[in-house]
Design a protein around this motif. Structure first.
Motif, PDB file in Angstrom:
ATOM      1  N   ASP A 183       0.858  -1.300  -0.095  1.00 25.51           N
ATOM      2  CA  ASP A 183      -0.107   0.002  -0.112  1.00 25.51           C
ATOM      3  C   ASP A 183       0.999   1.083   0.073  1.00 25.51           C
ATOM      4  O   ASP A 183       1.817   1.426   0.949  1.00 25.51           O
ATOM      5  N   PRO A 184       0.587   2.158  -0.917  1.00 25.15           N
ATOM      6  CA  PRO A 184       1.695   3.337  -0.965  1.00 25.15           C
ATOM      7  C   PRO A 184       1.209   4.480  -0.091  1.00 25.15           C
ATOM      8  O   PRO A 184       1.613   5.462   0.241  1.00 25.15           O
ATOM      9  N   GLN A 185      -0.109   4.282   0.452  1.00 25.55           N
ATOM     10  CA  GLN A 185      -0.512   5.356   1.303  1.00 25.55           C
ATOM     11  C   GLN A 185       0.182   5.645   2.586  1.00 25.55           C
ATOM     12  O   GLN A 185       0.714   4.524   3.123  1.00 25.55           O
ATOM     13  N   ARG A 186       0.633   6.809   2.987  1.00 25.81           N
ATOM     14  CA  ARG A 186       1.291   7.203   4.300  1.00 25.81           C
ATOM     15  C   ARG A 186       0.326   7.643   5.357  1.00 25.81           C
ATOM     16  O   ARG A 186      -0.004   8.555   5.392  1.00 25.81           O
ATOM     17  N   THR A 187       0.213   6.452   6.361  1.00 25.80           N
ATOM     18  CA  THR A 187      -0.638   6.910   7.496  1.00 25.80           C
ATOM     19  C   THR A 187       0.049   6.175   8.704  1.00 25.80           C
ATOM     20  O   THR A 187       0.571   5.350   8.647  1.00 25.80           O
ATOM     21  N   MET A 188      -0.190   6.808   9.853  1.00 22.62           N
ATOM     22  CA  MET A 188       0.357   6.194  11.325  1.00 22.62           C
ATOM     23  C   MET A 188      -0.274   4.942  11.192  1.00 22.62           C
ATOM     24  O   MET A 188       0.487   3.999  11.754  1.00 22.62           O
TER      25      MET A 188
END
Length: 358
Positions: A183-188
């Motif tokens: 997953d390329p999403q940047r989330t905590m």
């Protein structure tokens, strides 16, 4: 706060009794100490300040290399995992790993799992000191170079669905490369699951669980140590690559999640931006009105430092621009969202709010 320096003299009003008779030495000593402390707290012109109220500063992690969770583990393979592109992928060997994504997260994770010796290829984003001699498989534009990947004969290639364009995916599939997409999403919320997913793909789930727990603990400790604010600061993340590429971050950029972890609000999102990154205009910057500007160190250098940054449209008209309140951090870690995340939050907190008392 007073900006008087220790060399300034205190002169009482003319004609007063104290002016004629003189101050007692103990009183003068106390006043000098107060002026000295006040001057130090206000900082010096053009330099970094510890109070977090004005001026540029750099968020520093002493060692940019991820710390391995333990000795090199022995992969238990084959392992079959669900790739982010929806395919089930069987990994038969982790002897030659390429880990390539925009921010170097996957290479950091491989290293922190203790498998750094098996890393044979990386991306431009994966430039922490320990892997600088590892071949780079991304071109000047940041896109993956299929020829470079194939030349390294990877037993497994780790990347994400943004870094690998559809045409690249087809070429890799046709060449028979074992590819696991993430997953390329940047989330905590995504930091720890991705660590575990990488470990599962490489056949080292126990190391993955240990690294996931350490990362969870570090993020929790760093977040808990962020000073509470009566009013959340407004922080804007700017992505800079010379003045020709100057973007302000908004929702889904990853910077918004990092800013939230600092107990602040993302200025771009609050101003109504809809895209992760939007070209900077005077109107966008003035509308966002950030009190702090967060940038990557190489990006800041590319525009000529803080003075050059103020020439970017609208920056000089913002509260952050007027006070030169700019925080920069190494490109290698700032948006990596990997095993260094807790250390990133801690270093940024110190840079934004001032170091915590020892």
């Amino acid at each position: 706060m007073s900006s008087a320096s220790p060399g300034d003299s205190f002169v009482p009003a003319r004609g007063s009794h104290r002016a004629r008779s003189g101050w007692s030495r103990p009183v003068i000593a106390v006043l000098a100490l107060i002026l000295l402390i006040g001057s130090a707290a206000c900082g010096t012109e053009g330099g970094a300040v510890n109070s977090g109220q004005a001026g540029p500063t750099t968020a520093v992690i002493p060692n940019l290399d991820p710390v391995p969770i333990g000795p090199e583990p022995t992969p238990v393979l084959p392992s079959t995992v669900r790739s982010f592109d929806g395919a089930d992928v069987t990994v038969n060997s982790a002897d030659r790993i390429i880990a390539a994504d925009r921010y170097g997260t996957l290479a950091q994770t491989v290293w922190a799992l203790g498998l750094g010796r098996k890393l044979v290829g990386r991306s431009t984003g994966g430039t922490f000191p320990a892997v600088r001699q590892v071949p780079n498989v991304t071109g000047g534009s940041g896109s993956l170079n299929v020829e470079s990947i194939l030349a390294l004969r990877p037993s497994v290639f780790l990347t994400d669905t943004t870094s690998a364009a559809p045409a690249v995916r087809e070429q890799l599939r046709a060449a028979g490369v074992t590819v696991v997409y993430f997953d390329p999403q940047r989330t905590m919320a995504g930091v720890v699951p991705q660590i575990e997913e990488v470990a599962d793909a490489l056949g080292v789930p126990a190391a993955g669980q240990a690294l996931a727990q350490r990362t969870t603990d570090e993020i929790a400790a760093a977040s808990a140590a962020v000073p509470e604010q009566e009013k959340p600061l407004s922080i804007a993340f700017l992505y800079l690559r010379t003045t020709a590429i100057a973007l302000i971050a908004g929702p889904g950029s990853g910077a918004d999640a990092l800013i939230a972890a600092l107990g602040a609000k993302d200025a771009g999102t609050a101003a109504g931006l809809k895209e992760p990154f939007t070209t900077i205009t005077s109107e966008a910057m003035i509308s966002a009105a950030p009190e702090v500007l967060l940038v990557m160190s190489d990006g800041l250098t590319s525009v000529g430092g803080v003075d050059g940054l103020e020439k970017v449209p609208g920056v000089a008209q913002t509260p952050a621009g007027r006070t030169k309140r700019v925080v920069d951090m190494s490109d290698t870690v700032l948006l990596s969202f990997g095993p260094n995340t807790g250390r990133v939050i801690s270093a940024l907190s110190d840079a934004v709010y001032g170091p915590r008392p020892a």
